[in-house]
Design a protein around this motif. Structure first.
Motif, PDB file in Angstrom:
ATOM      1  N   ILE A  33     -44.301  88.477  30.548  1.00 38.03           N
ATOM      2  CA  ILE A  33     -43.033  88.026  31.043  1.00 38.03           C
ATOM      3  C   ILE A  33     -42.322  87.104  29.874  1.00 38.03           C
ATOM      4  N   ALA A  34     -43.140  86.213  29.086  1.00 37.45           N
ATOM      5  CA  ALA A  34     -42.457  85.340  28.127  1.00 37.45           C
ATOM      6  C   ALA A  34     -42.224  86.163  27.175  1.00 37.45           C
ATOM      7  N   LEU A  35     -42.588  87.511  26.800  1.00 36.79           N
ATOM      8  CA  LEU A  35     -41.861  88.313  25.733  1.00 36.79           C
ATOM      9  C   LEU A  35     -40.815  88.941  26.204  1.00 36.79           C
ATOM     10  N   LYS A  36     -40.783  89.212  27.660  1.00 35.79           N
ATOM     11  CA  LYS A  36     -39.354  89.780  28.046  1.00 35.79           C
ATOM     12  C   LYS A  36     -38.335  88.831  27.775  1.00 35.79           C
ATOM     13  N   ILE A  37     -38.570  87.546  27.962  1.00 30.02           N
ATOM     14  CA  ILE A  37     -37.277  86.425  28.037  1.00 30.02           C
ATOM     15  C   ILE A  37     -37.273  85.693  26.843  1.00 30.02           C
ATOM     16  N   ARG A  38     -38.020  85.872  25.847  1.00 32.25           N
ATOM     17  CA  ARG A  38     -38.086  85.179  24.613  1.00 32.25           C
ATOM     18  C   ARG A  38     -36.561  84.821  24.014  1.00 32.25           C
ATOM     19  N   HIS A  39     -35.772  85.798  24.258  1.00 37.60           N
ATOM     20  CA  HIS A  39     -34.415  85.670  23.580  1.00 37.60           C
ATOM     21  C   HIS A  39     -33.782  84.426  24.450  1.00 37.60           C
ATOM     22  N   LYS A  40     -34.351  83.680  25.542  1.00 37.24           N
ATOM     23  CA  LYS A  40     -33.716  82.749  26.263  1.00 37.24           C
ATOM     24  C   LYS A  40     -34.384  81.491  25.709  1.00 37.24           C
ATOM     25  N   GLU A  41     -35.038  81.401  24.562  1.00 36.99           N
ATOM     26  CA  GLU A  41     -35.862  80.118  24.233  1.00 36.99           C
ATOM     27  C   GLU A  41     -34.639  79.143  23.623  1.00 36.99           C
ATOM     28  N   HIS A  42     -34.615  77.964  24.240  1.00 39.30           N
ATOM     29  CA  HIS A  42     -33.788  76.786  24.002  1.00 39.30           C
ATOM     30  C   HIS A  42     -34.214  75.481  23.702  1.00 39.30           C
ATOM     31  N   PHE A  43     -33.314  74.646  23.174  1.00 40.90           N
ATOM     32  CA  PHE A  43     -33.790  73.113  23.154  1.00 40.90           C
ATOM     33  C   PHE A  43     -32.830  72.418  23.681  1.00 40.90           C
ATOM     34  N   ASN A  44     -32.194  72.935  24.913  1.00 33.00           N
ATOM     35  CA  ASN A  44     -31.522  72.031  25.560  1.00 33.00           C
ATOM     36  C   ASN A  44     -32.327  71.208  26.675  1.00 33.00           C
ATOM     37  N   LYS A  45     -32.119  69.763  26.924  1.00 34.81           N
ATOM     38  CA  LYS A  45     -32.795  68.997  27.694  1.00 34.81           C
ATOM     39  C   LYS A  45     -32.458  69.229  29.127  1.00 34.81           C
ATOM     40  N   VAL A  82     -46.835  76.379  39.734  1.00 32.70           N
ATOM     41  CA  VAL A  82     -47.156  75.785  38.558  1.00 32.70           C
ATOM     42  C   VAL A  82     -46.537  74.299  38.389  1.00 32.70           C
ATOM     43  N   TYR A  83     -47.368  73.405  38.160  1.00 29.64           N
ATOM     44  CA  TYR A  83     -46.827  72.011  37.986  1.00 29.64           C
ATOM     45  C   TYR A  83     -46.621  71.631  36.416  1.00 29.64           C
ATOM     46  N   TYR A  84     -45.700  71.176  35.799  1.00 31.94           N
ATOM     47  CA  TYR A  84     -45.796  71.121  34.415  1.00 31.94           C
ATOM     48  C   TYR A  84     -44.877  69.948  34.353  1.00 31.94           C
ATOM     49  N   VAL A  85     -45.116  69.170  32.969  1.00 26.62           N
ATOM     50  CA  VAL A  85     -44.323  67.876  32.631  1.00 26.62           C
ATOM     51  C   VAL A  85     -43.683  68.344  31.372  1.00 26.62           C
ATOM     52  N   LYS A  86     -42.175  68.129  31.375  1.00 23.97           N
ATOM     53  CA  LYS A  86     -41.424  68.602  30.369  1.00 23.97           C
ATOM     54  C   LYS A  86     -40.931  67.349  29.454  1.00 23.97           C
ATOM     55  N   ASN A  87     -41.344  67.515  28.214  1.00 21.89           N
ATOM     56  CA  ASN A  87     -41.076  66.000  27.420  1.00 21.89           C
ATOM     57  C   ASN A  87     -39.452  66.306  26.952  1.00 21.89           C
ATOM     58  N   LEU A  88     -38.787  65.439  27.313  1.00 23.23           N
ATOM     59  CA  LEU A  88     -37.324  65.322  26.923  1.00 23.23           C
ATOM     60  C   LEU A  88     -36.932  64.792  25.648  1.00 23.23           C
ATOM     61  N   VAL A  89     -38.179  64.200  24.983  1.00 18.99           N
ATOM     62  CA  VAL A  89     -38.208  63.716  23.705  1.00 18.99           C
ATOM     63  C   VAL A  89     -37.575  62.259  23.564  1.00 18.99           C
ATOM     64  N   ILE A 122     -38.441  80.285  34.166  1.00 17.01           N
ATOM     65  CA  ILE A 122     -37.748  80.521  32.957  1.00 17.01           C
ATOM     66  C   ILE A 122     -37.674  79.444  31.981  1.00 17.01           C
ATOM     67  N   GLU A 123     -37.425  78.256  32.599  1.00 20.14           N
ATOM     68  CA  GLU A 123     -37.324  77.040  31.760  1.00 20.14           C
ATOM     69  C   GLU A 123     -38.553  76.807  31.167  1.00 20.14           C
ATOM     70  N   TYR A 124     -39.914  76.708  32.038  1.00 22.25           N
ATOM     71  CA  TYR A 124     -41.246  76.615  31.641  1.00 22.25           C
ATOM     72  C   TYR A 124     -41.470  77.440  30.504  1.00 22.25           C
ATOM     73  N   LEU A 125     -41.325  78.623  30.471  1.00 22.65           N
ATOM     74  CA  LEU A 125     -41.382  79.424  29.673  1.00 22.65           C
ATOM     75  C   LEU A 125     -40.873  79.481  28.390  1.00 22.65           C
ATOM     76  N   THR A 126     -39.598  78.755  28.197  1.00 21.27           N
ATOM     77  CA  THR A 126     -38.704  78.903  27.287  1.00 21.27           C
ATOM     78  C   THR A 126     -38.187  77.639  26.534  1.00 21.27           C
ATOM     79  N   TYR A 127     -38.575  76.342  27.212  1.00 26.59           N
ATOM     80  CA  TYR A 127     -37.975  75.106  26.859  1.00 26.59           C
ATOM     81  C   TYR A 127     -38.990  74.817  25.664  1.00 26.59           C
ATOM     82  N   LEU A 128     -38.213  74.369  24.322  1.00 22.92           N
ATOM     83  CA  LEU A 128     -39.002  74.147  23.217  1.00 22.92           C
ATOM     84  C   LEU A 128     -38.992  72.858  22.612  1.00 22.92           C
ATOM     85  N   LYS A 129     -38.027  71.987  22.938  1.00 23.62           N
ATOM     86  CA  LYS A 129     -37.458  70.748  22.602  1.00 23.62           C
ATOM     87  C   LYS A 129     -38.815  69.701  22.552  1.00 23.62           C
TER      88      LYS A 129
END
Length: 315
Positions: A33-45, A82-89, A122-129
């Motif tokens: 699934i991550a491979l299918k949507i990797r074009h959506k990778e982003h750094f937007n908080k 899934v429970y995840y914690v997103k670091n907004l930097v 989608i955010e969980y798999l693509t947020y890189l910031k």
């Protein structure tokens, strides 16, 4: 490798918590699934992401075409949150709980399925910031044990630090063995030793480890190695950084946050790396020789040393 596919793997995935323990097949489905949507990778908080339909083909998931196994996994993931914690930097953490798959549609072609992914997934798999590591798709697919997959992810995550350390309970949670591996012996034999062997066989990156039995629990130390000469040299250069990382763990425990990792990475990236390492070596010597208390050392780190080298202090 000419045929390698690299997937950028967000760091928050490592510590995410699922309400169901994931199997190897579940991990494979998620990676596809991550491979299918990797074009959506982003750094937007802050970004609103719409849900999306994705088609998965069984022959892409598995050359042996074990349709029933993969359908069972997809249906399981539709009942999994899934429970995840997103670091907004900017010293902020954003906590999210989401259904991993919100819908499954079986098509007339019984060798493919359409799934609906929520925007949060989608955010969980693509947020890189918040930081990410590179996962080699083909190495991942060659690993036989789900524990090898988890430890491979950890090795990729901490490759630039040369290693990582965890107490037994934390490690058991990170490799997805809270319910299945109840003893240190089981954790070693069925997870760590298997992963150590498999990674050495199929990956450029692997590990050695040792165990310390302390008053407050069993402590695992992992040193990351590589069969790639350049990476091995890089790892050797990071031995000093690992000492700093272990020192910072005393003040920023991994059970509470990932600050020790964060600060170690910032030290490695700092334009005055050698100066700050030298400064921290003096501080370590003073602390270990009882010339400074734990609180005074922590105050120095947060209020003097990190600000002096323009390393943003997390609150």
């Amino acid at each position: 490798m000419s045929n390698e596919i690299i997937i950028r793997h967000p760091n928050h995935i490592i510590t995410a918590i699922y309400n169901n323990e994931l199997s190897k097949i579940d991990e494979i489905v998620i990676l596809h699934i991550a491979l299918k949507i990797r074009h959506k990778e982003h750094f937007n908080k802050y970004v609103a992401i719409k849900s999306e339909f994705i088609k998965l083909k069984v022959n892409e998931l598995d050359s042996k075409r074990n349709y029933n196994q993969y359908m069972d996994s997809i249906e399981k993931l539709s009942k999994t949150s899934v429970y995840y914690v997103k670091n907004l930097v900017d010293n902020k953490l954003e906590k999210t709980v989401t259904q991993f798959i919100s819908g499954v549609r079986k098509t007339p072609n019984n060798r493919e399925v359409i799934i609906e992914l929520p925007g949060f997934t989608i955010e969980y798999l693509t947020y890189l910031k918040g930081g990410y590591s590179d996962i080699d798709f083909f190495v991942f697919m060659r690993l036989k044990s789900k524990y090898s997959i988890k430890l491979y992810k950890l090795c990729c995550r901490f490759a630039n630090l040369g290693g990582f350390n965890y107490y037994e309970e934390e490690l058991r949670s990170l490799v997805g063995a809270l319910e299945t591996l109840q003893t240190v012996s089981d954790l070693k034999r069925r997870a760590i030793e298997v992963a150590k062997r498999e990674l050495k066989e199929v990956s450029d990156i692997y590990f050695e480890y040792s165990i310390d039995k302390r008053k407050d629990g069993v402590f695992f130390r992992f040193k990351i190695l590589s069969s790639n000469v350049q990476q091995s040299i890089h790892s050797l250069k990071n031995d000093e950084l690992m000492k700093i990382f272990n020192f910072l763990l005393k003040f920023y425990p991994s059970s509470k946050n990932d600050n020790a990792i964060h600060y170690s990475e910032k030290i490695a990236e700092n334009e005055n790396t050698m100066l700050i390492r030298s400064r921290l070596e003096r501080l370590m010597s003073e602390y270990y020789h009882d010339k400074k208390s734990k609180q005074s050392t922590l105050n120095l780190l947060n209020n003097v040393i990190f600000p002096e080298y323009n390393i943003e202090v997390r609150k």
